[in-house]
Motif scaffolding. Sequence first.
Motif, PDB file in Angstrom:
ATOM      1  N   LYS A  25      -1.455  13.918   3.102  1.00  0.00           N
ATOM      2  CA  LYS A  25      -0.924  12.063   3.334  1.00  0.00           C
ATOM      3  C   LYS A  25      -2.091  11.458   2.948  1.00  0.00           C
ATOM      4  O   LYS A  25      -2.911  11.384   4.668  1.00  0.00           O
ATOM      5  CB  LYS A  25      -0.147  11.920   4.291  1.00  0.00           C
ATOM      6  CG  LYS A  25       0.523  10.952   4.535  1.00  0.00           C
ATOM      7  CD  LYS A  25       1.658   9.892   5.185  1.00  0.00           C
ATOM      8  CE  LYS A  25       1.490   8.668   4.864  1.00  0.00           C
ATOM      9  NZ  LYS A  25       0.679   7.339   3.988  1.00  0.00           N
ATOM     10  N   TRP A  26      -2.287  10.606   1.856  1.00  0.00           N
ATOM     11  CA  TRP A  26      -3.744  10.275   1.491  1.00  0.00           C
ATOM     12  C   TRP A  26      -3.269   8.530   2.345  1.00  0.00           C
ATOM     13  O   TRP A  26      -2.267   7.748   1.717  1.00  0.00           O
ATOM     14  CB  TRP A  26      -4.068   9.993   0.223  1.00  0.00           C
ATOM     15  CG  TRP A  26      -4.574  11.814  -1.005  1.00  0.00           C
ATOM     16  CD1 TRP A  26      -3.603  11.924  -1.154  1.00  0.00           C
ATOM     17  CD2 TRP A  26      -5.645  12.254  -0.382  1.00  0.00           C
ATOM     18  NE1 TRP A  26      -4.382  13.007  -1.981  1.00  0.00           N
ATOM     19  CE2 TRP A  26      -5.787  13.111  -1.176  1.00  0.00           C
ATOM     20  CE3 TRP A  26      -7.342  10.897   0.328  1.00  0.00           C
ATOM     21  CZ2 TRP A  26      -6.789  13.752  -1.085  1.00  0.00           C
ATOM     22  CZ3 TRP A  26      -7.738  11.789   0.086  1.00  0.00           C
ATOM     23  CH2 TRP A  26      -8.021  12.777  -0.638  1.00  0.00           C
ATOM     24  N   THR A  61      -2.789   4.855   1.413  1.00  0.00           N
ATOM     25  CA  THR A  61      -2.653   3.862   0.298  1.00  0.00           C
ATOM     26  C   THR A  61      -3.380   2.467   0.422  1.00  0.00           C
ATOM     27  O   THR A  61      -3.309   1.960   1.919  1.00  0.00           O
ATOM     28  CB  THR A  61      -1.421   3.858  -0.664  1.00  0.00           C
ATOM     29  OG1 THR A  61      -0.256   3.285   0.521  1.00  0.00           O
ATOM     30  CG2 THR A  61      -0.877   6.105  -0.097  1.00  0.00           C
ATOM     31  N   ASP A  87      -0.640   0.833   2.773  1.00  0.00           N
ATOM     32  CA  ASP A  87      -0.881   1.230   4.721  1.00  0.00           C
ATOM     33  C   ASP A  87      -1.986  -0.018   4.952  1.00  0.00           C
ATOM     34  O   ASP A  87      -2.058  -0.117   6.122  1.00  0.00           O
ATOM     35  CB  ASP A  87      -1.448   2.009   4.767  1.00  0.00           C
ATOM     36  CG  ASP A  87      -0.308   3.723   4.023  1.00  0.00           C
ATOM     37  OD1 ASP A  87       0.461   3.100   4.285  1.00  0.00           O
ATOM     38  OD2 ASP A  87      -1.089   4.358   3.686  1.00  0.00           O
ATOM     39  N   LYS A 145      -1.172  -6.130  -0.562  1.00  0.00           N
ATOM     40  CA  LYS A 145      -1.614  -5.382  -1.590  1.00  0.00           C
ATOM     41  C   LYS A 145      -2.847  -6.212  -2.666  1.00  0.00           C
ATOM     42  O   LYS A 145      -4.102  -6.013  -2.917  1.00  0.00           O
ATOM     43  CB  LYS A 145      -1.261  -4.270  -2.797  1.00  0.00           C
ATOM     44  CG  LYS A 145      -0.310  -3.239  -1.704  1.00  0.00           C
ATOM     45  CD  LYS A 145       1.063  -3.136  -2.833  1.00  0.00           C
ATOM     46  CE  LYS A 145       0.726  -1.606  -3.224  1.00  0.00           C
ATOM     47  NZ  LYS A 145       0.513  -0.968  -4.435  1.00  0.00           N
ATOM     48  N   TYR A 156      -9.488   4.023   4.844  1.00  0.00           N
ATOM     49  CA  TYR A 156      -8.862   4.582   3.660  1.00  0.00           C
ATOM     50  C   TYR A 156     -10.447   4.774   2.461  1.00  0.00           C
ATOM     51  O   TYR A 156     -11.172   4.533   3.107  1.00  0.00           O
ATOM     52  CB  TYR A 156      -8.014   3.494   3.587  1.00  0.00           C
ATOM     53  CG  TYR A 156      -8.301   3.053   1.405  1.00  0.00           C
ATOM     54  CD1 TYR A 156      -7.072   3.125   1.047  1.00  0.00           C
ATOM     55  CD2 TYR A 156      -8.751   1.892   1.135  1.00  0.00           C
ATOM     56  CE1 TYR A 156      -7.112   3.121  -0.098  1.00  0.00           C
ATOM     57  CE2 TYR A 156      -8.231   1.313  -0.490  1.00  0.00           C
ATOM     58  CZ  TYR A 156      -7.764   2.034  -0.601  1.00  0.00           C
ATOM     59  OH  TYR A 156      -7.026   1.823  -2.570  1.00  0.00           O
ATOM     60  N   ARG A 210     -11.221   4.514  -1.895  1.00  0.00           N
ATOM     61  CA  ARG A 210      -9.902   4.090  -3.172  1.00  0.00           C
ATOM     62  C   ARG A 210      -9.924   5.106  -4.188  1.00  0.00           C
ATOM     63  O   ARG A 210     -10.975   6.161  -3.920  1.00  0.00           O
ATOM     64  CB  ARG A 210     -11.250   3.075  -3.329  1.00  0.00           C
ATOM     65  CG  ARG A 210     -11.542   2.174  -3.137  1.00  0.00           C
ATOM     66  CD  ARG A 210     -12.367   0.856  -3.211  1.00  0.00           C
ATOM     67  NE  ARG A 210     -11.946   0.374  -4.597  1.00  0.00           N
ATOM     68  CZ  ARG A 210     -12.120  -0.453  -5.814  1.00  0.00           C
ATOM     69  NH1 ARG A 210     -13.555  -0.943  -5.516  1.00  0.00           N
ATOM     70  NH2 ARG A 210     -11.939  -0.805  -6.779  1.00  0.00           N
ATOM     71  N   ASP A 211      -8.355   5.294  -4.585  1.00  0.00           N
ATOM     72  CA  ASP A 211      -8.722   6.313  -5.657  1.00  0.00           C
ATOM     73  C   ASP A 211      -9.214   5.311  -6.786  1.00  0.00           C
ATOM     74  O   ASP A 211      -8.633   4.084  -8.057  1.00  0.00           O
ATOM     75  CB  ASP A 211      -6.807   5.855  -5.573  1.00  0.00           C
ATOM     76  CG  ASP A 211      -6.682   6.990  -6.905  1.00  0.00           C
ATOM     77  OD1 ASP A 211      -7.515   7.518  -7.035  1.00  0.00           O
ATOM     78  OD2 ASP A 211      -5.509   7.017  -7.284  1.00  0.00           O
TER      79      ASP A 211
END
Length: 338
Positions: free
Chosen positions: A4-5, A7, A10, A19, A49, A51-52
């Motif tokens: 579970k990444w 996000t 979150d 966001k 966290y 970053r994606d």
Amino acid sequence: MQKKWVTMGDVARAAGVGKITVSRALSTPEKVSPATREKVAAAVAELGYVRDDTAGALSSQRSRVVGALVSSLDQPTFASTIRGLSEGLAEGGLQLLLGTTQYEPETEAELVSALMGRRPDALILTSSDHTLETRALLTRAGLPVLELWELPESPIYAAVGFSNRAAAHAVTAHLAETGRRAITFLTTDRPHDTRAHMRAEGYTEALTDLVPGHAPRILRLSPRAEATGPEYGAEGLAQVMERWPDTDAIVCVSDALAIGAFCEAERRGIAVPGRLAITGFGDVPEVGASALGLTTVRIDGHAIGRKAAALTLAATAGEALAETRIDMGFTLARRASS
């Protein structure tokens, strides 16, 4: 365990903000108040966290990732090239993904396919021996593809290296000029090690030109997964002296083999360079004048990596390529072993 990444949502919930505010705090912090930045930073640290970047890559058509496939991670010369490459790419904001092919074109093909799935900005390869399918894939992709440590006649995009043939010719000529006649070439028998093959060709050409009447002697050792370069060198010297006892010089395909041959000569009481001259290839620290004092071919692997990085950055910036084959040259380091 189910992955579970964490996000951005979150982080937003933990910080008590939206966001969009989290995105601004991470991308353009000057547009967010100090208090909000602190809340977001605390939430990021607490949740772990990361970053994606994939969404940004899709929108910009830039992954900012460069894939590099090296023939082996066992050789210090490749390590210096990777260091120079990594340093240069980092200065341009690019990240390096690294893999090793173990001199197998089929392994390279699998890794190229995997890397292409990451949509890299460029690919760096330390071999010019590709499967037909790999070459076609790389050509169609239109990516900057740099082939290092060699100078193929028709690079896919560009090559940064030197003439392996000329380098081996030079070290063999040096031995002939110092009076050596029964000169043997020691290498490992990897079918797709194009650099080793070119070095064997350079040795053969020099011996034929400069030592008439002495046929080339090439001993190829079968590779083993668990063997090291010095082990090959020690075994090789034993086999050379048994097969051709009049050998007065050994040209080793790499410094690693030369180290093993040198140590085995000492164990056998063979005087170097009196009875036997030994040369290497690469100029790793262990063979320098302050260590074993082995004659070798000096290659600036770090400079090759830096040059490759500069060409990659220029290509990804849309700059035209001035030349496709960049010869970085080599130096013959003459030392006590010859």
